[in-house]
Design an enzyme around this catalytic site. Structure first.
Site, PDB file in Angstrom:
ATOM      1  N   GLY A 134       0.807  -1.233   0.000  1.00 19.30           N
ATOM      2  CA  GLY A 134       0.000   0.000   0.000  1.00 19.30           C
ATOM      3  C   GLY A 134       0.826   1.262   0.000  1.00 19.30           C
ATOM      4  CB  SER A 139       3.584  -5.125  -2.662  1.00 19.69           C
ATOM      5  OG  SER A 139       2.293  -4.621  -2.432  1.00 19.69           O
ATOM      6  CG  ASP A 184       2.759  -0.592 -11.191  1.00 17.68           C
ATOM      7  OD1 ASP A 184       3.361   0.433 -11.563  1.00 17.68           O
ATOM      8  OD2 ASP A 184       1.702  -0.567 -10.547  1.00 17.68           O
TER       9      ASP A 184
HETATM   10  C1  GLA Z   1      -0.496   2.282 -10.355  1.00 16.85           C
HETATM   11  C2  GLA Z   1      -0.827   1.454 -11.590  1.00 16.85           C
HETATM   12  C3  GLA Z   1       0.097   1.805 -12.755  1.00 16.85           C
HETATM   13  C4  GLA Z   1       0.159   3.297 -12.999  1.00 16.85           C
HETATM   14  C5  GLA Z   1       0.393   4.052 -11.700  1.00 16.85           C
HETATM   15  C6  GLA Z   1       0.288   5.534 -11.868  1.00 16.85           C
HETATM   16  O1  GLA Z   1       0.766   1.961  -9.857  1.00 16.85           O
HETATM   17  O2  GLA Z   1      -0.705   0.093 -11.301  1.00 16.85           O
HETATM   18  O3  GLA Z   1      -0.306   1.117 -13.909  1.00 16.85           O
HETATM   19  O4  GLA Z   1      -0.998   3.747 -13.649  1.00 16.85           O
HETATM   20  O5  GLA Z   1      -0.523   3.672 -10.680  1.00 16.85           O
HETATM   21  O6  GLA Z   1       1.294   5.994 -12.697  1.00 16.85           O
END
Ligand code: GLA
Length: 403
Positions: A134, A139, A184
């Site tokens: 969070g 994660s 991510d």
């Molecule tokens: C989260 C989402 C990503 C991206 C970011 C903001 O981490 O998983 O795909 O959109 O927010 O940049």
């Protein structure tokens, strides 16, 4: 095989080692396992741009999910989360979806691999992580990437890493309720020690940038705020962007994603969209240029410009995209007041961390000031994470990693 459900909880501490993991796996399942790891990520700049076909600029960090895995010759998965001290057992069909969220990430990866035509068989697993949950350092993408990478390897599926990233992303969409972009999972799978990666999310072309800002440190300050409605608010932002994009594309067929639009195009549709959607789009269009500015500045070693754009992103995320919160804004103000080179909310927002580019000689004063003033205002200190840019998903052999 032990009866896992009646197995006494295992005492472990947060400083687990790979060896401990192997031992717990052996205790639980009576066998050896193969260990895989996949990291969380930071993002220097380029936020909420991935699902808009824009640029992101992330790097993998030295904090990972570690999973011991062994194929078990059945069509069931037996999974034990050390961090939650919980066990889940599930089949591999749609109706077998487990109730625990952490287990749904693993289930989702299996299902998404199946949907693209791969045979997935049952396995046993024990896993833990040292990635703060969070905090905006992904994660959950690390969890998906660990299992996508591991299954690909153990089952010799020959799926490339882009496709594995999409499997993780689809897991979030279809099993966890977040309509996230690809950043991510990409960062977790492709991470390269000492490098940030500039990814064009429309074409999936990327470039590695050496990142070793001499005389500076990158540090995360975690507000410890976790926004309960973060996923619905995130999905709402995405809907706003898609709505604006539809309006612009109706006049400019070359526009596929909101990041393709210019400020002029946005002005043309101003009366057709809500004020709120207009602000969201203004932020996204501005953020595209900020990423490009930062990449240029980095090549010249111009950290002042890097920092300036980071503050620009914070302003946009706070006032236009509205994904910040009091605690994050407060940390950003302190950073500015202390003379920190760059600071901004990182990741999806609604809580979590700020990422800060700090001159080494200012580091101690900044951290002490931030901790003290934050504690006076909010009753607790922010957590501090120093960041080391590290490698992405890998198999871990005897405590060492092989990519
Ligand atoms: C989260 C989402 C990503 C991206 C970011 C903001 O981490 O998983 O795909 O959109 O927010 O940049």
């Amino acid at each position: 095989m032990k009866n896992l459900l009646t197995c006494a909880p295992i005492n472990y501490n947060k400083c687990m080692t790979i060896q401990d993991l192997r031992q717990v796996f052996h205790q639980r399942f009576g066998n050896e396992c193969v260990v895989y790891a996949s990291p969380g990520r930071v993002n220097l700049i380029g936020e909420h741009t991935d699902y808009n076909g824009g640029y992101v600029f992330p790097g993998a960090i030295d904090k990972c999910i570690y999973a011991g895995i062994r194929l078990n010759g059945t069509v069931r998965v037996r999974a034990y989360s050390l961090d939650y001290n919980e066990y889940a057992e599930f089949g591999l069909q749609e109706e077998d979806k487990p109730s625990q969220l952490w287990a749904r990430y693993i289930f989702g990866v299996c299902r998404e691999l199946q949907k693209i035509g791969h045979a997935v068989s049952g396995f046993d697993t024990v896993f833990f992580g040292d990635i703060p949950v969070g905090a905006g350092v992904s994660s959950s993408a690390a969890l998906e990437s660990t299992f996508a990478f591991a299954l690909n390897d153990l089952l010799s599926l020959r799926v490339d890493k882009f496709e594995l990233a999409r499997v993780g992303q689809a897991t979030e969409h279809n099993y966890c309720g977040v309509k996230c972009g690809i950043m991510d999972q990409f960062a977790s799978l492709f991470g390269k020690e000492g490098h940030l990666m500039r990814l064009n999310c429309a074409t999936m072309e990327y470039e590695n940038y050496p990142f070793n800002p001499k005389g500076y440190k990158v540090v995360l300050l975690d507000t410890l705020v976790k926004h309960e409605l973060a996923s619905s608010a995130y999905n709402k932002r995405r809907e706003s962007c898609e709505n604006v994009c539809r309006h612009v594309a109706a006049r400019h067929s070359e526009v596929k994603y909101l990041s393709d639009a210019t400020r002029e195009m946005l002005q043309e549709v101003k009366d057709e969209i809500s004020q709120e959607d207009f602000m969201r789009a203004e932020y996204v269009i501005g953020e595209k240029q900020r990423v490009l500015d930062v990449c240029d500045a980095l090549e010249k070693g111009d950290y002042e410009t890097v920092g300036d754009r980071m503050y620009g992103t914070h302003y946009g995320m706070s006032k236009l995209y509205e994904v910040s919160c009091d605690e994050l804004d407060f940390l950003n103000d302190i950073a500015k007041a202390c003379g920190v080179t760059g600071s901004r909310v990182m990741g999806g927002g609604f809580g979590g961390c700020t990422i800060n580019l700090v001159k080494e000689d200012l580091y101690n004063t900044f951290i002490a000031t931030a901790q003290e003033q934050f504690a006076v205002k909010f009753g607790h200190k922010p957590k501090i994470y120093d960041i080391v840019i590290s490698n992405g998903a890998r198999k871990v052999v005897d405590g060492h990693s092989s990519v």
